[in-house]
Design an enzyme around this catalytic site. Structure first.
Site, PDB file in Angstrom:
ATOM      1  N   SER A  36      14.180   0.344   3.234  1.00 27.48           N
ATOM      2  CA  SER A  36      13.161   1.390   3.337  1.00 27.48           C
ATOM      3  C   SER A  36      13.857   2.744   3.345  1.00 27.48           C
ATOM      4  O   SER A  36      14.560   3.085   4.299  1.00 27.48           O
ATOM      5  CB  SER A  36      12.351   1.197   4.624  1.00 27.48           C
ATOM      6  OG  SER A  36      11.534   2.324   4.805  1.00 27.48           O
ATOM      7  N   HIS A  91      11.913   0.314  -1.057  1.00 28.93           N
ATOM      8  CA  HIS A  91      10.607   0.446  -0.397  1.00 28.93           C
ATOM      9  C   HIS A  91      10.412   1.922  -0.033  1.00 28.93           C
ATOM     10  O   HIS A  91      11.251   2.520   0.638  1.00 28.93           O
ATOM     11  CB  HIS A  91      10.611  -0.433   0.855  1.00 28.93           C
ATOM     12  CG  HIS A  91       9.336  -0.454   1.619  1.00 28.93           C
ATOM     13  ND1 HIS A  91       8.284  -1.278   1.295  1.00 28.93           N
ATOM     14  CD2 HIS A  91       8.929   0.256   2.712  1.00 28.93           C
ATOM     15  CE1 HIS A  91       7.295  -1.095   2.159  1.00 28.93           C
ATOM     16  NE2 HIS A  91       7.655  -0.159   3.025  1.00 28.93           N
ATOM     17  N   ASP A 121       7.854   4.682   1.690  1.00 26.17           N
ATOM     18  CA  ASP A 121       6.702   4.831   2.587  1.00 26.17           C
ATOM     19  C   ASP A 121       6.041   6.181   2.392  1.00 26.17           C
ATOM     20  O   ASP A 121       6.678   7.216   2.538  1.00 26.17           O
ATOM     21  CB  ASP A 121       7.164   4.719   4.044  1.00 26.17           C
ATOM     22  CG  ASP A 121       7.594   3.301   4.387  1.00 26.17           C
ATOM     23  OD1 ASP A 121       6.755   2.394   4.272  1.00 26.17           O
ATOM     24  OD2 ASP A 121       8.765   3.121   4.746  1.00 26.17           O
ATOM     25  N   MET A 123       2.910   8.518   3.785  1.00 30.65           N
ATOM     26  CA  MET A 123       1.990   8.643   4.924  1.00 30.65           C
ATOM     27  C   MET A 123       1.226   9.960   4.815  1.00 30.65           C
ATOM     28  O   MET A 123       1.769  10.946   4.308  1.00 30.65           O
ATOM     29  CB  MET A 123       2.791   8.622   6.234  1.00 30.65           C
ATOM     30  CG  MET A 123       3.705   7.415   6.366  1.00 30.65           C
ATOM     31  SD  MET A 123       4.521   7.364   7.971  1.00 30.65           S
ATOM     32  CE  MET A 123       5.685   6.013   7.689  1.00 30.65           C
ATOM     33  N   HIS A 147       4.649   1.792  -0.550  1.00 27.37           N
ATOM     34  CA  HIS A 147       3.745   1.405   0.545  1.00 27.37           C
ATOM     35  C   HIS A 147       2.995   2.650   0.994  1.00 27.37           C
ATOM     36  O   HIS A 147       3.589   3.555   1.566  1.00 27.37           O
ATOM     37  CB  HIS A 147       4.618   0.821   1.680  1.00 27.37           C
ATOM     38  CG  HIS A 147       3.871   0.519   2.937  1.00 27.37           C
ATOM     39  ND1 HIS A 147       4.512   0.385   4.158  1.00 27.37           N
ATOM     40  CD2 HIS A 147       2.553   0.293   3.185  1.00 27.37           C
ATOM     41  CE1 HIS A 147       3.620   0.106   5.093  1.00 27.37           C
ATOM     42  NE2 HIS A 147       2.430   0.050   4.536  1.00 27.37           N
ATOM     43  N   MET A 166       0.335   4.539   3.254  1.00 27.14           N
ATOM     44  CA  MET A 166      -0.404   4.496   4.517  1.00 27.14           C
ATOM     45  C   MET A 166      -1.301   5.723   4.535  1.00 27.14           C
ATOM     46  O   MET A 166      -1.076   6.696   5.263  1.00 27.14           O
ATOM     47  CB  MET A 166       0.601   4.507   5.684  1.00 27.14           C
ATOM     48  CG  MET A 166       1.320   3.176   5.825  1.00 27.14           C
ATOM     49  SD  MET A 166       2.951   3.329   6.599  1.00 27.14           S
ATOM     50  CE  MET A 166       3.936   3.625   5.126  1.00 27.14           C
ATOM     51  N   MET A 200       2.258  -6.203   8.429  1.00 26.83           N
ATOM     52  CA  MET A 200       3.053  -5.238   9.200  1.00 26.83           C
ATOM     53  C   MET A 200       3.490  -5.866  10.522  1.00 26.83           C
ATOM     54  O   MET A 200       2.680  -6.430  11.257  1.00 26.83           O
ATOM     55  CB  MET A 200       2.233  -3.978   9.479  1.00 26.83           C
ATOM     56  CG  MET A 200       1.979  -3.091   8.269  1.00 26.83           C
ATOM     57  SD  MET A 200       3.471  -2.466   7.467  1.00 26.83           S
ATOM     58  CE  MET A 200       4.236  -1.492   8.766  1.00 26.83           C
ATOM     59  N   GLY A 246       3.706   3.859  10.686  1.00 30.91           N
ATOM     60  CA  GLY A 246       3.822   5.279  11.010  1.00 30.91           C
ATOM     61  C   GLY A 246       5.250   5.757  11.195  1.00 30.91           C
ATOM     62  O   GLY A 246       5.570   6.877  10.844  1.00 30.91           O
ATOM     63  N   GLY A 259      12.154   2.427  12.995  1.00 28.88           N
ATOM     64  CA  GLY A 259      12.880   2.251  14.252  1.00 28.88           C
ATOM     65  C   GLY A 259      12.076   1.693  15.415  1.00 28.88           C
ATOM     66  O   GLY A 259      12.505   1.777  16.563  1.00 28.88           O
ATOM     67  N   ASP A 291       7.359  -5.941   7.347  1.00 31.25           N
ATOM     68  CA  ASP A 291       7.876  -4.568   7.394  1.00 31.25           C
ATOM     69  C   ASP A 291       7.735  -4.041   8.813  1.00 31.25           C
ATOM     70  O   ASP A 291       6.623  -3.968   9.343  1.00 31.25           O
ATOM     71  CB  ASP A 291       7.050  -3.728   6.400  1.00 31.25           C
ATOM     72  CG  ASP A 291       7.439  -2.269   6.341  1.00 31.25           C
ATOM     73  OD1 ASP A 291       8.505  -1.903   6.868  1.00 31.25           O
ATOM     74  OD2 ASP A 291       6.672  -1.496   5.738  1.00 31.25           O
ATOM     75  N   GLY A 292       8.878  -3.676   9.397  1.00 32.36           N
ATOM     76  CA  GLY A 292       8.867  -3.092  10.737  1.00 32.36           C
ATOM     77  C   GLY A 292       9.711  -3.879  11.712  1.00 32.36           C
ATOM     78  O   GLY A 292       9.431  -5.048  11.973  1.00 32.36           O
ATOM     79  N   GLY A 293      10.791  -3.254  12.186  1.00 31.85           N
ATOM     80  CA  GLY A 293      11.638  -3.901  13.191  1.00 31.85           C
ATOM     81  C   GLY A 293      12.419  -5.096  12.667  1.00 31.85           C
ATOM     82  O   GLY A 293      12.808  -5.974  13.446  1.00 31.85           O
TER      83      GLY A 293
END
Ligand code: DX5
Ligand code: ZN
Length: 220
Positions: free
Chosen positions: A11, A36, A38, A40, A69, A71, A140, A145, A148, A178-180
């Protein structure tokens, strides 16, 4: 569940925004399967990031597949600009529009792949209908948003259900998380049935070296 080697999408949100083109080249040289990106809007999520011009700049610096992606509310309205900027797939949020099917149809009509993303709290019941219609679903594993954040293990159940559903219906739809995502959480996701791991913080800030981090995630 059968073990498979996941696709790894760094990402670029965790990269250096002062040198986006160099970051894109670096991601490609490190052996990633795609980038990827992002996007927003400050409304659907409480943050602002990149827009179509940044996607175009990244596109000029790499031959990698661009996994965008978004958002944002009213995703339909931004499809054409993102396609013109070089997006190879647009993944928009189920929760961000009442026109999910129309938006999938429009993305396909523009000649690229369509993905549908689901926030962690959105029930799995909303997912199967779209597994038949899009190229990828994004489950997700944090609230969208910010990079980290800590992985939310409760999403693993949805990944399992999606994998079972795809197997039962012989669908090729990709399942992305996606995420963590790091070595441990990535392993759990692949075990549950994910095909594609997106990772920002782990690859850019924790792994020490991008290529090494990608290799670690490939081997989970
Ligand atoms: C969060 C974004 C992610 C983010 C993941 O809303 O969708 O793609 O970059 O970053 P990490 O891996 O740091 O959680
Ligand atoms: Zn993302």
């Amino acid at each position: 569940m059968q073990k498979r080697s996941p696709l790894i999408y760094p990402s670029i949100l965790s990269g250096d925004f002062g040198h986006l083109s160099d970051e894109a080249t670096r991601i490609e040289q490190a052996g990633a399967d795609a980038i990827h990106i992002d996007i927003m809007d400050g409304h659907f999520v409480p943050n602002l990031t990149l827009g179509p011009k940044a996607v175009a700049a990244i596109n000029r610096s790499t031959n990698l597949f661009l996994d965008v992606h978004i958002m944002i509310y009213n995703p339909y309205d931004f499809v054409e600009a993102l396609v013109a900027s070089g997006a190879d797939r647009i993944t928009f949020h189920f929760e961000a529009t009442e026109d999910v099917e129309e938006t999938i149809g429009f993305i396909h009509k523009c000649g690229i792949q369509a993905g549908v993303a689901f926030r962690p709290e959105t029930s799995f019941e909303m997912v199967p209908k779209y597994l038949h219609k899009c190229d990828l679903i994004l489950l997700m594993t944090v609230n969208p948003g910010f990079g980290g954040q800590a992985f939310m293990p409760e999403v693993l159940e949805k990944v399992k259900l999606a994998r079972e559903y795809c197997q039962r219906h012989k669908l090729e739809t990709k399942i992305q998380v996606d995420g963590g995502i790091n070595a441990e959480t990535g392993k759990e996701c692949v075990k549950a049935g994910a095909d594609v791991l997106v990772s920002g913080d782990f690859l850019f800030k924790k792994a020490g070296d991008l290529a090494k981090g990608i290799a670690v995630l490939k081997g989970v």
